[in-house]
Design an enzyme around this catalytic site. Structure first.
Site, PDB file in Angstrom:
ATOM      1  N   CYS A  70       0.813  -1.199   0.020  1.00  0.00           N
ATOM      2  CA  CYS A  70       0.093   0.046   0.075  1.00  0.00           C
ATOM      3  C   CYS A  70       0.805   1.423  -0.315  1.00  0.00           C
ATOM      4  CB  CYS A  70      -0.782  -0.127   1.095  1.00  0.00           C
ATOM      5  SG  CYS A  70      -1.880   1.446   1.184  1.00  0.00           S
ATOM      6  N   HIS A 133      -3.048   1.050   8.379  1.00  0.00           N
ATOM      7  CA  HIS A 133      -4.014   0.524   7.288  1.00  0.00           C
ATOM      8  C   HIS A 133      -4.937  -0.270   7.495  1.00  0.00           C
ATOM      9  CE1 HIS A 133      -3.534  -1.271   3.128  1.00  0.00           C
ATOM     10  NE2 HIS A 133      -4.256  -2.328   3.732  1.00  0.00           N
ATOM     11  N   ASN A 173     -14.190   8.435  -0.227  1.00  0.00           N
ATOM     12  CA  ASN A 173     -14.942   7.121  -0.787  1.00  0.00           C
ATOM     13  C   ASN A 173     -14.546   6.056  -0.079  1.00  0.00           C
ATOM     14  OD1 ASN A 173     -15.571   8.772  -3.190  1.00  0.00           O
ATOM     15  ND2 ASN A 173     -13.842   8.284  -4.265  1.00  0.00           N
ATOM     16  N   HIS A 184      -6.570   1.798   1.967  1.00  0.00           N
ATOM     17  CA  HIS A 184      -6.017   2.604   3.312  1.00  0.00           C
ATOM     18  C   HIS A 184      -6.927   3.621   3.607  1.00  0.00           C
ATOM     19  CE1 HIS A 184      -2.309   3.690   5.730  1.00  0.00           C
ATOM     20  NE2 HIS A 184      -3.243   4.903   6.063  1.00  0.00           N
ATOM     21  N   HIS A 186      -8.329   6.995   3.772  1.00  0.00           N
ATOM     22  CA  HIS A 186      -8.117   8.331   2.978  1.00  0.00           C
ATOM     23  C   HIS A 186      -9.051   9.075   2.401  1.00  0.00           C
ATOM     24  CE1 HIS A 186      -8.077   5.798  -0.557  1.00  0.00           C
ATOM     25  NE2 HIS A 186      -8.010   6.915  -1.317  1.00  0.00           N
ATOM     26  N   GLN A 188      -9.795  12.716  -0.239  1.00  0.00           N
ATOM     27  CA  GLN A 188      -9.320  13.398  -1.379  1.00  0.00           C
ATOM     28  C   GLN A 188      -9.849  14.731  -1.303  1.00  0.00           C
ATOM     29  OE1 GLN A 188      -8.725  11.266  -5.112  1.00  0.00           O
ATOM     30  NE2 GLN A 188     -10.112   9.788  -4.267  1.00  0.00           N
TER      31      GLN A 188
END
Length: 357
Positions: A70, A133, A173, A184, A186, A188
């Site tokens: 990752c 993770h 998402n 992982h 996260h 945006q």
């Protein structure tokens, strides 16, 4: 919160947001990377009055790698990732495969007299919520959520000052059903060189309401939902989470500050602190609906950078395409071709299920 800016091996910017003032972030990026791609091309669709990004370099972006590969994990030993440090709290960095970028190579032109094109000027960033993770946003602490909110506020301010940026969009998402390419935890951030179609539609409705009544449309709708109560899932002194009366998605919740503000930077300390506990409760209810991780999109609706800011009202739209434990809502003919949504679950029932979850 301590903020530290560094540069990755290919020149992209990375910012550490640390909860400890003594954090040292001097680890270099030891990878050998090619230069970042040039900006995408924006093509104008005259039939819908919308811009479409053509970003062919994104075909080569990383897609669902094994956990031990990752790129959002910390760098440990010889395993080098996008984050040079061996641990981190929250990290934001320029996307390696951006839809929008400041690295402009082409001049504007036209495909046909009706379809001009221009460089996809803007910026795309990745927000890593935790170095773990195997975590999820729902498993973050309220303190970490506050750090994430502060990071999003920081980036909204900075990106809003970039030349040509008209709107800043922060989102997450979650789940392969949604189409994530990395597991992982996260989010945006997109800094668009135009006001997006959905926002333009909402602003037009808000403008008509303001001209007719003098009020803020979203604030008035929120007040009506709070008064009705039937679709309210959670609330505290500063925030309300409710299912919209005309929800498009099987499970859709708006999380809005009770005080009208245009964007995340405008939230005060009390509002930022109060968001985390309520939102974490809501996410856990989403996961509890079917006793499985819920795929979702969490989308922050912020006012545009330069126009109609008085018409906006910050809110987070959280929605899932899962309509039953073994069923997903696919956008078929009516939704995809005509933009006319059909919801299989009554919003009142969705709110009831979420309150009970």
């Amino acid at each position: 919160m301590k903020r530290t800016e560094v540069r990755l091996a290919d020149g992209r910017e990375l910012i550490y947001f640390d909860e400890r003032d003594d954090a040292v972030r001097d680890q270099p990026d030891r990878r050998e990377l090619p230069p970042p791609p040039h900006a995408s091309q924006l093509r104008y669709d005259p039939l819908t009055d919308e811009w479409v990004a053509v970003a062919v370099h994104r075909q080569t972006r990383t897609f669902l790698p094994p956990a031990d590969e990752c790129p959002l994990d910390p760098s440990v030993g010889d395993r080098l990732t996008e984050i040079p440090a061996s641990d981190y709290d929250v990290v934001v960095f320029e996307n390696r495969f951006p839809s929008l970028s400041s690295r402009v190579a082409d001049a504007p032109g036209e495909i046909t007299p009706f379809t001009p094109f221009r460089p996809g000027l803007g910026r795309c960033e990745v927000v890593c919520f935790t170095s773990d993770h195997n975590a999820s946003f729902a498993r973050l602490s309220p303190t970490r959520v506050r750090t994430v909110i502060d990071a999003l506020a920081d980036r909204t301010v900075v990106l809003s000052e970039l030349p040509g940026v008209e709107q800043v969009f922060c989102f997450e998402n979650r789940g392969v059903e949604i189409g994530v390419t990395l597991h992982h935890p996260h989010g945006q951030i997109y800094a668009y060189p135009f006001v997006t179609p959905r926002t333009r539609t909402m602003l037009a409705a808000a403008r008509r309401h303001a001209e007719r009544t003098g009020g803020n449309l979203y604030a008035d709708v929120l007040a009506a939902e709070r008064a009705a109560g039937e679709r309210v899932v959670l609330a505290n002194e500063h925030w309300t989470a409710y299912v919209p009366a005309a929800a498009r998605w099987p499970f859709e919740v708006h999380v809005a500050p009770n005080r009208p503000v245009p964007d995340i930077p405008a939230l005060d300390d009390a509002e930022r602190d109060a968001f985390g506990p309520l939102y974490l409760d809501l996410l856990r209810r989403f996961d509890g609906l079917f006793d499985m991780p819920m795929p979702y999109i969490a989308a922050w609706h912020q006012a545009p950078v330069r126009i109609d800011r008085e018409l906006g009202h910050l809110h987070l739209q959280l929605f899932s395409i899962r309509r039953a434990k073994d069923k997903l809502k696919y956008l078929a003919g009516s939704e995809s071709a005509m933009g006319a949504f059909i919801n299989d679950i009554a919003p009142e029932r969705a709110a009831e299920l979420l309150r009970a979850a």
